[in-house]
Design a protein around this motif. Structure first.
Motif, mmCIF file in Angstrom:
data_model
loop_
_atom_site.group_PDB
_atom_site.id
_atom_site.type_symbol
_atom_site.label_atom_id
_atom_site.label_comp_id
_atom_site.label_asym_id
_atom_site.label_seq_id
_atom_site.Cartn_x
_atom_site.Cartn_y
_atom_site.Cartn_z
ATOM 1 N N THR A 517 0.817 -1.220 0.000
ATOM 2 C CA THR A 517 0.000 0.000 0.000
ATOM 3 C C THR A 517 0.851 1.270 0.000
ATOM 4 O O THR A 517 0.629 2.161 -0.834
ATOM 5 C CB THR A 517 -0.963 -0.002 1.192
ATOM 6 N N PRO A 518 1.824 1.421 0.906
ATOM 7 C CA PRO A 518 2.645 2.646 0.854
ATOM 8 C C PRO A 518 3.457 2.755 -0.432
ATOM 9 O O PRO A 518 3.703 3.869 -0.916
ATOM 10 C CB PRO A 518 3.548 2.527 2.077
ATOM 11 N N ILE A 519 3.845 1.623 -1.011
ATOM 12 C CA ILE A 519 4.582 1.654 -2.282
ATOM 13 C C ILE A 519 3.717 2.256 -3.380
ATOM 14 O O ILE A 519 4.129 3.175 -4.111
ATOM 15 C CB ILE A 519 5.043 0.243 -2.670
ATOM 16 N N VAL A 520 2.494 1.746 -3.483
ATOM 17 C CA VAL A 520 1.580 2.233 -4.529
ATOM 18 C C VAL A 520 1.245 3.705 -4.297
ATOM 19 O O VAL A 520 1.210 4.512 -5.240
ATOM 20 C CB VAL A 520 0.301 1.375 -4.552
ATOM 21 N N VAL A 521 1.001 4.075 -3.044
ATOM 22 C CA VAL A 521 0.652 5.466 -2.737
ATOM 23 C C VAL A 521 1.800 6.407 -3.085
ATOM 24 O O VAL A 521 1.589 7.470 -3.695
ATOM 25 C CB VAL A 521 0.261 5.605 -1.256
ATOM 26 N N MET A 522 3.038 6.034 -2.728
ATOM 27 C CA MET A 522 4.165 6.919 -3.007
ATOM 28 C C MET A 522 4.450 7.039 -4.502
ATOM 29 O O MET A 522 4.797 8.119 -4.991
ATOM 30 C CB MET A 522 5.409 6.428 -2.251
ATOM 31 N N VAL A 523 4.292 5.948 -5.238
ATOM 32 C CA VAL A 523 4.451 6.038 -6.696
ATOM 33 C C VAL A 523 3.384 6.951 -7.284
ATOM 34 O O VAL A 523 3.654 7.760 -8.190
ATOM 35 C CB VAL A 523 4.392 4.635 -7.329
ATOM 36 N N ALA A 524 2.162 6.858 -6.754
ATOM 37 C CA ALA A 524 1.086 7.722 -7.236
ATOM 38 C C ALA A 524 1.374 9.188 -6.906
ATOM 39 O O ALA A 524 1.123 10.090 -7.730
ATOM 40 C CB ALA A 524 -0.245 7.285 -6.619
ATOM 41 N N VAL A 525 1.892 9.441 -5.703
ATOM 42 C CA VAL A 525 2.239 10.819 -5.324
ATOM 43 C C VAL A 525 3.333 11.358 -6.241
ATOM 44 O O VAL A 525 3.288 12.515 -6.684
ATOM 45 C CB VAL A 525 2.684 10.869 -3.851
ATOM 46 N N ALA A 526 4.343 10.526 -6.518
ATOM 47 C CA ALA A 526 5.405 10.947 -7.438
ATOM 48 C C ALA A 526 4.830 11.265 -8.810
ATOM 49 O O ALA A 526 5.220 12.258 -9.447
ATOM 50 C CB ALA A 526 6.466 9.851 -7.542
#
Length: 543
Positions: A517-526
């Motif tokens: 979940t944090p991986i997907v969220v951070m890629v989305a934020v980037a």
């Protein structure tokens, strides 16, 4: 009807240093933010290190364990120097952070000098200054004065804070001499490279290499028997020879001052005899024509590959050193209740060696996140030089230009982290820590940190997309991500402040299970920041 035209009188000066102090004021004003942030960062890191030392090694028995464990380990001697003085928290703080921070000050001084000399010449502003009633040596002298003053101020901050930690007057003055004279030696080296190198990039790399190679040679002298003479070939070795809170020998500092003086005189002679824009060290000229440069991606790679290589190599070398240290890390916890308590409270369930890997990989990820920021600075320079406008004058869309550089930045971050994981594995394996398990842990930890690094890097590129002048702010984002992420625990910051750094949310593998979940969220934020930068770049003026 005729008119008589009278030429305006031209003001000339025979004073080689005319208007030096006015230029000093201008340069100091330009450095007021960067210099202040750097000073605060140095003092904060030193204070956090001192607090950690006071909490972990408060008794003579604990300090003796430190001497017998990490202090006797070759990898720690390579990185930090020999541990010789255990009498006070001040002495241990100087050992733990001293030489590394001294080298960091040297690199900062190099960047400051080049920023006000060769970089100004590249952008054409130096020519404007010389067209006024300024002496030919004024800009050079002003840059030397501002950079030297910066080194002295940082040296004062790093030394005076040691008095409450049990530092003696002679030891504190030796620490001041360590920082100030090594910084001045770096200033002298940068003054020369700024004159002999044709570009600011080459000048920065050359002068920084003098500092960092000296740091490595000093490490070899401390960790390998029979090579102690290498300590005397560079200012970093001379800084160690001062031995604060021990011998307090100030004679090696004289050698660093001599380097500064020789560098300043040499740079002055060169600037009086060279043509504007000329240099002895030039970038290797490319071919007059090439079928391999038929796309913007090929051009972007060709113009930035040396810059990326410097980041990847630097991160890889540091990771290799960390890998050598890894098998000996568990010695830190032997007999130290404070370290054991921290390990138990981490909630990660691993041993100190694994926590060390996770922590150091986080630091390396912060360094990798600085590569896109450096790329944004390069894009700003290309735009200021008119080369971006030339490219966009061809059938090349702004969208493609910006997104190609985003892809290059993201791939560079991933490459740097994979090289770091490889170097950690090699260092650990050579030092006897094993190969297969070390590789599994290193690559897992490095891969988990990539999304956080992409967030920071994408913010830096977005700032450039909005406005080229904002590219500098990207460095503040990197520093904030470091202080609020990997270093937040040293400052006792509340959790909500800690959570502001993307590195706080990276999964703590391999000692914890992978969380997607944090991986997907951070890629989305980037990706969101990439979109912001892309949209702004499409609409703004090209300067």
């Amino acid at each position: 009807m005729t008119a008589t035209l009278t030429a305006a009188p031209t003001t000339r000066t025979t004073d080689q240093f005319a208007q030096t102090w006015r230029l000093v004021g201008l340069m100091a004003r330009r450095e007021r933010i960067i210099g202040l942030v750097t000073l605060v960062l140095f003092i904060a890191i030193n204070a956090a290190t001192a607090a950690q030392i006071a909490a972990s090694y408060s008794t003579p028995a604990q300090r003796q364990l430190l001497l017998n464990g990490p202090g006797s380990n070759a990898a720690f001697r390579f990185l930090l120097g020999p541990l010789q003085n255990l009498e006070s928290t001040a002495a241990l703080t100087v050992w733990r952070a001293g030489l590394f921070m001294v080298a960091a000050l040297g690199v900062c001084a190099v960047l400051m000098v080049v920023r006000h000399t060769r970089a100004e010449e590249e952008l054409g502003r130096y020519e404007l200054v010389r067209s006024c009633a300024t002496g030919p040596l004024a800009s050079l002298a002003a840059a030397a004065i501002v950079a030297s003053g910066f080194c002295v101020v940082v040296a004062l901050g790093m030394s005076l804070m040691l008095f409450p930690l049990g530092g003696t007057a002679s030891g504190v003055f030796s620490v001041f001499a360590q920082y100030a004279t090594t910084g001045l030696a770096a200033v002298g080296a940068a003054l020369v490279t700024a004159q002999v190198a044709k570009t600011s990039h080459i000048a920065n790399l050359t002068a920084s290499a003098v500092v960092l190679i000296g740091y490595l040679l000093r490490g070899v002298a401390d960790s390998i028997d029979g090579w102690s003479w290498l300590r005397w070939v560079s200012p970093m070795g001379w800084a160690e020879a001062i031995d604060p809170f021990g011998a307090d020998n100030l004679w090696p500092a004289v050698a660093s001052l001599a380097v500064f003086a020789c560098g300043a005189v040499t740079a002055g002679v060169v600037v009086m005899h060279r043509d504007l824009g000329a240099g002895l060290i030039e970038p290797r000229p490319g071919p007059s024509s090439s079928a391999r440069l038929g796309s913007v991606g090929a051009v972007a790679w060709r113009t930035t590959r040396s810059l990326l290589a410097s980041w990847v190599v630097g991160i890889g070398v540091y990771a290799l050193i960390v890998g050598f240290m890894q098998p000996s890390v568990n010695e830190l916890a032997e007999g130290n209740e404070q370290v054991t308590k921290v390990l138990q409270q981490s909630g990660l369930g691993g041993d100190l060696s694994l926590l060390f890997v996770i922590t150091m990989v986080a630091f390396l990820a912060v360094a990798a996140s600085a590569w896109p920021v450096n790329l944004a600075e390069r894009l700003r320079t290309e735009e200021a030089g008119g080369r971006t406008e030339t490219l966009l004058g061809t059938p090349l869309s702004r969208s493609r230009f910006y997104l190609v550089h985003v892809v290059l930045a993201w791939l560079g971050v991933a490459l740097a982290m994979m090289v770091a994981a490889t170097a950690l594995t090699v260092g650990d394996g050579i030092a006897g820590g094993g190969w297969s398990e070390s590789a599994r842990h290193s690559f897992a930890a490095a891969g988990a940190q990539i999304p956080a690094a992409l967030v920071v890097g994408s913010i830096g590129l977005a700032l450039y997309g909005v406005r080229p002048a904002l590219a500098h702010v990207g460095w503040l984002i990197v520093i904030a991500a470091l202080l609020l992420g990997p270093l937040a625990g040293m400052f006792g910051l509340p959790q909500w402040v800690h959570d502001l750094s993307p590195f706080t949310h990276s999964p703590q593998v391999p000692v914890a299970s992978m969380q997607w979940t944090p991986i997907v969220v951070m890629v989305a934020v980037a990706a969101v920041f990439v979109g912001i930068g892309w949209a702004a770049f499409r609409r703004r003026d090209i300067t």
